[in-house]
Design a protein around this motif. Sequence first.
Motif, PDB file in Angstrom:
ATOM      1  N   ARG A 187      40.281  54.349  32.592  1.00  0.00           N
ATOM      2  CA  ARG A 187      40.049  53.104  31.856  1.00  0.00           C
ATOM      3  C   ARG A 187      41.299  52.232  31.969  1.00  0.00           C
ATOM      4  O   ARG A 187      42.413  52.725  31.796  1.00  0.00           O
ATOM      5  CB  ARG A 187      39.771  53.455  30.398  1.00  0.00           C
ATOM      6  CG  ARG A 187      39.554  52.274  29.497  1.00  0.00           C
ATOM      7  CD  ARG A 187      39.359  52.769  28.073  1.00  0.00           C
ATOM      8  NE  ARG A 187      37.955  52.723  27.708  1.00  0.00           N
ATOM      9  CZ  ARG A 187      37.390  53.555  26.836  1.00  0.00           C
ATOM     10  NH1 ARG A 187      38.070  54.502  26.260  1.00  0.00           N
ATOM     11  NH2 ARG A 187      36.110  53.422  26.544  1.00  0.00           N
ATOM     12  N   SER A 202      36.581  37.858  27.571  1.00  0.00           N
ATOM     13  CA  SER A 202      36.803  39.062  28.368  1.00  0.00           C
ATOM     14  C   SER A 202      35.504  39.519  29.015  1.00  0.00           C
ATOM     15  O   SER A 202      34.414  38.998  28.705  1.00  0.00           O
ATOM     16  CB  SER A 202      37.410  40.175  27.510  1.00  0.00           C
ATOM     17  OG  SER A 202      36.561  40.453  26.442  1.00  0.00           O
ATOM     18  N   THR A 228      38.609  46.477  31.695  1.00  0.00           N
ATOM     19  CA  THR A 228      38.342  45.305  30.857  1.00  0.00           C
ATOM     20  C   THR A 228      39.306  44.196  31.265  1.00  0.00           C
ATOM     21  O   THR A 228      40.526  44.358  31.217  1.00  0.00           O
ATOM     22  CB  THR A 228      38.508  45.648  29.369  1.00  0.00           C
ATOM     23  OG1 THR A 228      37.603  46.718  29.074  1.00  0.00           O
ATOM     24  CG2 THR A 228      38.166  44.448  28.496  1.00  0.00           C
ATOM     25  N   THR A 288      45.027  41.909  31.808  1.00  0.00           N
ATOM     26  CA  THR A 288      45.059  40.599  31.164  1.00  0.00           C
ATOM     27  C   THR A 288      45.631  39.584  32.148  1.00  0.00           C
ATOM     28  O   THR A 288      46.748  39.761  32.657  1.00  0.00           O
ATOM     29  CB  THR A 288      45.921  40.652  29.889  1.00  0.00           C
ATOM     30  OG1 THR A 288      45.317  41.586  28.991  1.00  0.00           O
ATOM     31  CG2 THR A 288      46.008  39.292  29.231  1.00  0.00           C
ATOM     32  N   ASN A 311      48.694  41.435  33.616  1.00  0.00           N
ATOM     33  CA  ASN A 311      49.646  42.157  32.756  1.00  0.00           C
ATOM     34  C   ASN A 311      51.093  41.745  33.029  1.00  0.00           C
ATOM     35  O   ASN A 311      52.006  42.566  32.974  1.00  0.00           O
ATOM     36  CB  ASN A 311      49.482  43.678  32.907  1.00  0.00           C
ATOM     37  CG  ASN A 311      48.094  44.146  32.504  1.00  0.00           C
ATOM     38  OD1 ASN A 311      47.257  43.337  32.086  1.00  0.00           O
ATOM     39  ND2 ASN A 311      47.838  45.429  32.601  1.00  0.00           N
ATOM     40  N   THR A 366      33.817  43.282  31.042  1.00  0.00           N
ATOM     41  CA  THR A 366      34.085  44.680  31.380  1.00  0.00           C
ATOM     42  C   THR A 366      33.318  45.100  32.629  1.00  0.00           C
ATOM     43  O   THR A 366      32.111  44.856  32.729  1.00  0.00           O
ATOM     44  CB  THR A 366      33.719  45.584  30.189  1.00  0.00           C
ATOM     45  OG1 THR A 366      34.529  45.190  29.076  1.00  0.00           O
ATOM     46  CG2 THR A 366      33.986  47.051  30.500  1.00  0.00           C
ATOM     47  N   ARG A 388      40.740  40.556  30.540  1.00  0.00           N
ATOM     48  CA  ARG A 388      40.871  39.545  29.507  1.00  0.00           C
ATOM     49  C   ARG A 388      41.592  38.363  30.134  1.00  0.00           C
ATOM     50  O   ARG A 388      42.550  38.542  30.884  1.00  0.00           O
ATOM     51  CB  ARG A 388      41.695  40.092  28.336  1.00  0.00           C
ATOM     52  CG  ARG A 388      41.311  39.506  26.992  1.00  0.00           C
ATOM     53  CD  ARG A 388      41.980  40.293  25.874  1.00  0.00           C
ATOM     54  NE  ARG A 388      43.425  40.069  25.861  1.00  0.00           N
ATOM     55  CZ  ARG A 388      43.987  38.969  25.353  1.00  0.00           C
ATOM     56  NH1 ARG A 388      43.252  38.017  24.829  1.00  0.00           N
ATOM     57  NH2 ARG A 388      45.299  38.839  25.381  1.00  0.00           N
ATOM     58  N   ALA A 422      43.024  48.100  31.288  1.00  0.00           N
ATOM     59  CA  ALA A 422      42.914  46.761  30.710  1.00  0.00           C
ATOM     60  C   ALA A 422      43.791  45.831  31.533  1.00  0.00           C
ATOM     61  O   ALA A 422      44.978  46.106  31.734  1.00  0.00           O
ATOM     62  CB  ALA A 422      43.381  46.786  29.258  1.00  0.00           C
TER      63      ALA A 422
END
Length: 506
Positions: A83, A165, A126, A87, A107, A167, A128, A85
Amino acid sequence: MLRRHGPKIVAFLGASVLVVVVAVIGKMWWDSRLPGTYSVMDYGHADYGGGPVSSPHVAHNGTGHEVSVADLRGPQAGAPDARFALTARAATIRLATGRAIEALTFNGSSPGPELRVKQGNLVEVTLRNENVDQGVTIHWHGVDVPNAEDGVAGITQNAVAPGQSYTYRFRAAQVGTFWYHSHQVSSSEVRRGLFGAFVIEPRGSAADTLDLAVIAHTFDGIPTLASRGENAFRLIVPNDTAGRQNVRAGTPVRLRLINSDSAEQRFTLAGAPFRVVAIDGADLNGPTPLDDATLAIGAGGRMDVAFTMPAGPVRLSLVGTTAAIGFSPYRAPPRGPEPPGPAFDPLTYGTPAPTRFGESSSFDRRFELTISRKPGFFNGDPGLQWAINGGIYPEVPMFVVEEGDLVEFTITNDTKAVHPMHLHGHHALVLSRDGVPSSGSPWWVDTLDLQPGERYVVALRADNPGVWMDHCHNLRHAADGLTMHVAYAGVTTPFRVGDASDNDPE
Ligand code: C2O
Ligand code: CU
């Protein structure tokens, strides 16, 4: 009479011709303008490649019902094995020399984090968007994901606006080197930094190997090589000079070379014999050692090289630039640059192996994709334009296939430019180049670099239903109309592209 009026008649006829010419050109200009929003399904013309003609709205998926790309999702249930994330935000990054770049980042870094998963993993990412005004998506370049996870704004999803966002979920079925990048205004967002490496490792891969993804990217005109650093945070720093890594002699090394630029990049590896073990995420069969070969990687393409760390230093260089990475046994001085050796040719490299289909297979459809350049209008702009099979976008073909088809493509570059052609969602087997059959390892590609005048014949099994982009990965060329789609009969998209839709995949 005639003598007296002759000049006037000639002038009148001349003026009439001029009016007609202006009217014709005016109509060409008017017709070329793209509407504010439109579906890519409504443009161009269907090309069935000599196979059965199917109404685009009748599915041949066994149900007879039309399918929306939005329903062609990855597994929605189950806990993900990996998983992440990501950004998206604007940030200042620093090259190794300290030079500051106003970049778009994932990120806070560009390249974004190196994502690694194991084969078979259920991957969940995910995305964002913090503050990228034009919106962002993530396309998994070379990963043959279900269509709804493909991350193309206006075709498989809407661009993710600031504050929103989205996914992605898919099973990592392949093994190899891939990359991810935004597919919203990609000609600008990828160049400015919205990309990173995506690696799918085989289950139980050797732990003692130094396995490093290395991305070639040009930031503000400065060529760099970026890889995971040795620093505590494994920060990825783009090297615009010679970076270095300490490696113990005897260590197996695998470098996953990725070209995220819009132009071909050439790499050299000096100091150790090496093998090219994979191209575009597909392992090569029987790769033999090379000494000083120069590896040309087209825009968007990847090559994996493997070697055993010798007692002396090894240098990976980006030809024609100062960007390099030196691999040295502890304390050994780095190696200097060397002139590039002969060009590596995948068409003849390695050992043949049986494939599921080949030149003598009987194909359900055969498509021709010929790239040329001609004067005309592209979205109202006059000039020399890219054309596909003689048509300027959107007057390009839509290749229609049915699930299960064995499909052959003849791709011809009738221009003086290089075109790295990329088909989403599939890998194609190279059958021949300029009439010369592939004679080395089976050579599978998702991004095929066509030099001026070249013609390739490739084949694939249509096994991933959807509406898939097929475009030049010189992303400027794509934005200038060198783009089209391969659509499965019965699959449509509810998403729309165009200035007024906030979706602009190119
Ligand atoms: Cu790497 Cu359509 O893109
Ligand atoms: Cu191109």
